[in-house]
Scaffold this active site. Sequence first.
Site, short mmCIF file in Angstrom:
data_model
loop_
_atom_site.label_atom_id
_atom_site.label_comp_id
_atom_site.label_asym_id
_atom_site.label_seq_id
_atom_site.Cartn_x
_atom_site.Cartn_y
_atom_site.Cartn_z
N THR A 67 -22.82 -43.34 4.96
CA THR A 67 -23.72 -42.51 4.16
C THR A 67 -23.07 -41.13 4.01
O THR A 67 -23.46 -40.18 4.70
CB THR A 67 -25.10 -42.39 4.81
OG1 THR A 67 -24.94 -41.97 6.18
CG2 THR A 67 -25.83 -43.72 4.80
N VAL A 111 -14.62 -18.06 16.92
CA VAL A 111 -13.60 -17.02 16.90
C VAL A 111 -14.27 -15.67 17.08
O VAL A 111 -14.92 -15.16 16.17
CB VAL A 111 -12.79 -17.05 15.59
CG1 VAL A 111 -11.69 -15.98 15.61
CG2 VAL A 111 -12.17 -18.43 15.37
N ASP A 126 -19.94 -13.54 14.11
CA ASP A 126 -19.92 -12.16 13.63
C ASP A 126 -19.44 -12.02 12.19
O ASP A 126 -19.18 -10.91 11.72
CB ASP A 126 -19.02 -11.31 14.53
CG ASP A 126 -17.57 -11.80 14.56
OD1 ASP A 126 -17.27 -12.83 13.91
OD2 ASP A 126 -16.74 -11.17 15.24
N GLY A 166 -16.96 -14.94 18.38
CA GLY A 166 -18.42 -14.99 18.25
C GLY A 166 -18.91 -15.07 16.82
O GLY A 166 -18.13 -14.99 15.87
N PRO A 168 -10.97 -26.28 17.70
CA PRO A 168 -10.47 -27.59 18.13
C PRO A 168 -9.77 -28.32 17.00
O PRO A 168 -10.19 -28.25 15.84
CB PRO A 168 -11.74 -28.33 18.58
CG PRO A 168 -12.87 -27.61 17.90
CD PRO A 168 -12.44 -26.19 17.76
N ASN A 209 -7.82 -23.39 9.18
CA ASN A 209 -8.64 -22.95 8.05
C ASN A 209 -7.94 -22.96 6.70
O ASN A 209 -8.60 -23.09 5.67
CB ASN A 209 -9.16 -21.53 8.30
CG ASN A 209 -10.15 -21.44 9.43
OD1 ASN A 209 -10.85 -22.40 9.73
ND2 ASN A 209 -10.20 -20.29 10.09
N SER A 258 -16.62 -12.82 10.99
CA SER A 258 -15.20 -12.46 10.88
C SER A 258 -14.42 -13.44 10.02
O SER A 258 -13.43 -13.06 9.38
CB SER A 258 -14.56 -12.36 12.27
OG SER A 258 -14.62 -13.60 12.96
N ASP A 267 -17.85 -39.86 6.79
CA ASP A 267 -18.76 -40.96 7.16
C ASP A 267 -18.70 -42.00 6.06
O ASP A 267 -19.14 -41.76 4.95
CB ASP A 267 -20.18 -40.40 7.32
CG ASP A 267 -21.21 -41.46 7.70
OD1 ASP A 267 -20.91 -42.67 7.59
OD2 ASP A 267 -22.32 -41.07 8.10
N ARG A 308 -19.73 -26.16 8.66
CA ARG A 308 -18.37 -25.97 9.19
C ARG A 308 -17.98 -24.50 9.19
O ARG A 308 -17.35 -24.00 10.13
CB ARG A 308 -17.38 -26.79 8.37
CG ARG A 308 -15.93 -26.71 8.87
CD ARG A 308 -15.05 -27.69 8.11
NE ARG A 308 -13.69 -27.73 8.64
CZ ARG A 308 -12.66 -27.08 8.11
NH1 ARG A 308 -12.84 -26.34 7.02
NH2 ARG A 308 -11.46 -27.17 8.65
N HIS A 357 -16.76 -22.42 12.41
CA HIS A 357 -15.46 -21.77 12.47
C HIS A 357 -15.59 -20.27 12.65
O HIS A 357 -14.66 -19.62 13.13
CB HIS A 357 -14.64 -22.11 11.23
CG HIS A 357 -13.99 -23.46 11.30
ND1 HIS A 357 -12.67 -23.68 10.97
CD2 HIS A 357 -14.49 -24.67 11.67
CE1 HIS A 357 -12.38 -24.96 11.14
NE2 HIS A 357 -13.47 -25.58 11.55
N ASP A 358 -16.73 -19.72 12.27
CA ASP A 358 -16.98 -18.31 12.55
C ASP A 358 -17.29 -18.11 14.02
O ASP A 358 -16.69 -17.27 14.70
CB ASP A 358 -18.15 -17.80 11.69
CG ASP A 358 -18.43 -16.33 11.90
OD1 ASP A 358 -17.47 -15.54 12.01
OD2 ASP A 358 -19.62 -15.95 11.96
N HIS A 390 -20.19 -34.21 11.41
CA HIS A 390 -19.26 -35.01 10.60
C HIS A 390 -19.95 -36.23 10.00
O HIS A 390 -19.28 -37.13 9.48
CB HIS A 390 -18.06 -35.44 11.44
CG HIS A 390 -17.09 -34.33 11.71
ND1 HIS A 390 -16.03 -34.46 12.57
CD2 HIS A 390 -17.03 -33.05 11.23
CE1 HIS A 390 -15.36 -33.31 12.61
NE2 HIS A 390 -15.95 -32.45 11.81
#
Length: 353
Positions: free
Chosen positions: A250, A72, A76, A74, A165, A96, A78, A247, A64, A68-69, A195
């Site tokens: 499992t 935003v 990089d 690319g 998203p 976040n 950030s 999930d 994740r 999430h990097d 997920h």
Amino acid sequence: MGSMSAVAVAVLCAFAMHAGFLVTNAQLSPTFYNETCPTLSDIVFNVISNASLTDPRIGASLIRLHFHDCFVQGCDGSVLLNNTDTIQSEQDAAPNVNSLRGLDVVNNIKTAVEDSCPETVSCADILAIAAEVGSVLGGGPSWDVPLGRRDSLNASQALANQNLPAPFFTVDQLISSFAAQGLNTTDLVTLSGAHTFGRARCSLFLNRLYSFNDTGNPDPTLNTTYLETLRGICPENATVDNITNLDLSTPDQFDNKYYSNLQQLNGLLQSDQELFSTTGADTVDLVNSFSSDQSVFFANFVVSMVKMGNISVLTGTDGEIRTQCNFVNENSSATLAGVASKDPKVNLVAQSK
């Protein structure tokens, strides 16, 4: 021989499903650090493996974090930057805040890497490798991670709020969000399969349990038995400390059960269940395909993760190699508005803050 044939067919299916949309970056290479930091992969694996002994969620959290990097400005690094006088951290963006995990593990990896190969390996590359290790430790696929990214000198909280998203997105909104990053519908359904393990806070799906879209009724696409289970875990006054498995089958295993859960209306997040329950959506056939054949899902996951890892990477002399992942190097002039970006839209957004 039979299993090898199945894998070969799965790989062919993966490329077919992506229908020519696979993007590669010639400047990245799995062998990038072979000479300068030959023990890199072992270092990353050992740190994460040790962390997983007390935190079974860490693999999912690291995947994740990489996601999430990359969404935003690319891939990089950030997302790792803390607040400073000139940087508004992406960690405080709405998608976040109080939910990013694994930052301490990334810092531990960076410390170990700096001890072995100082000023050589970027934090952005550490995130990419860590995501692959997270998959492997969960029982998922492995892949050769293309490397050679450099770290950004800035961050964009505004882009984090805009690009990531949301858990209440419809299929159309999800497709649009992924398309903005050069990712197609197959990538959307494939990467959502991450997920298959990890946890989520009740606040991300509470509206589905009690008053979906302010109707006063639960989400009709939620299995009624699962609904009662979730209501027991997440009362209407649930706090941020209330979490449950993404999930239910499992929860700590990287497999294709995520997709069979959707078929049984047991998707936890609205954005997950939408992939199967939206009538006429192209995503439905993909969910069915991945549910019926885990090898096809795994092969596609590898393709989509490599593709995502190529989003707007910094290479060559762009950016820097941070010595600490949470801060730009001391000789860097890090400002949100003043650092040149490959994408002029990044600076425009930053300047409008």
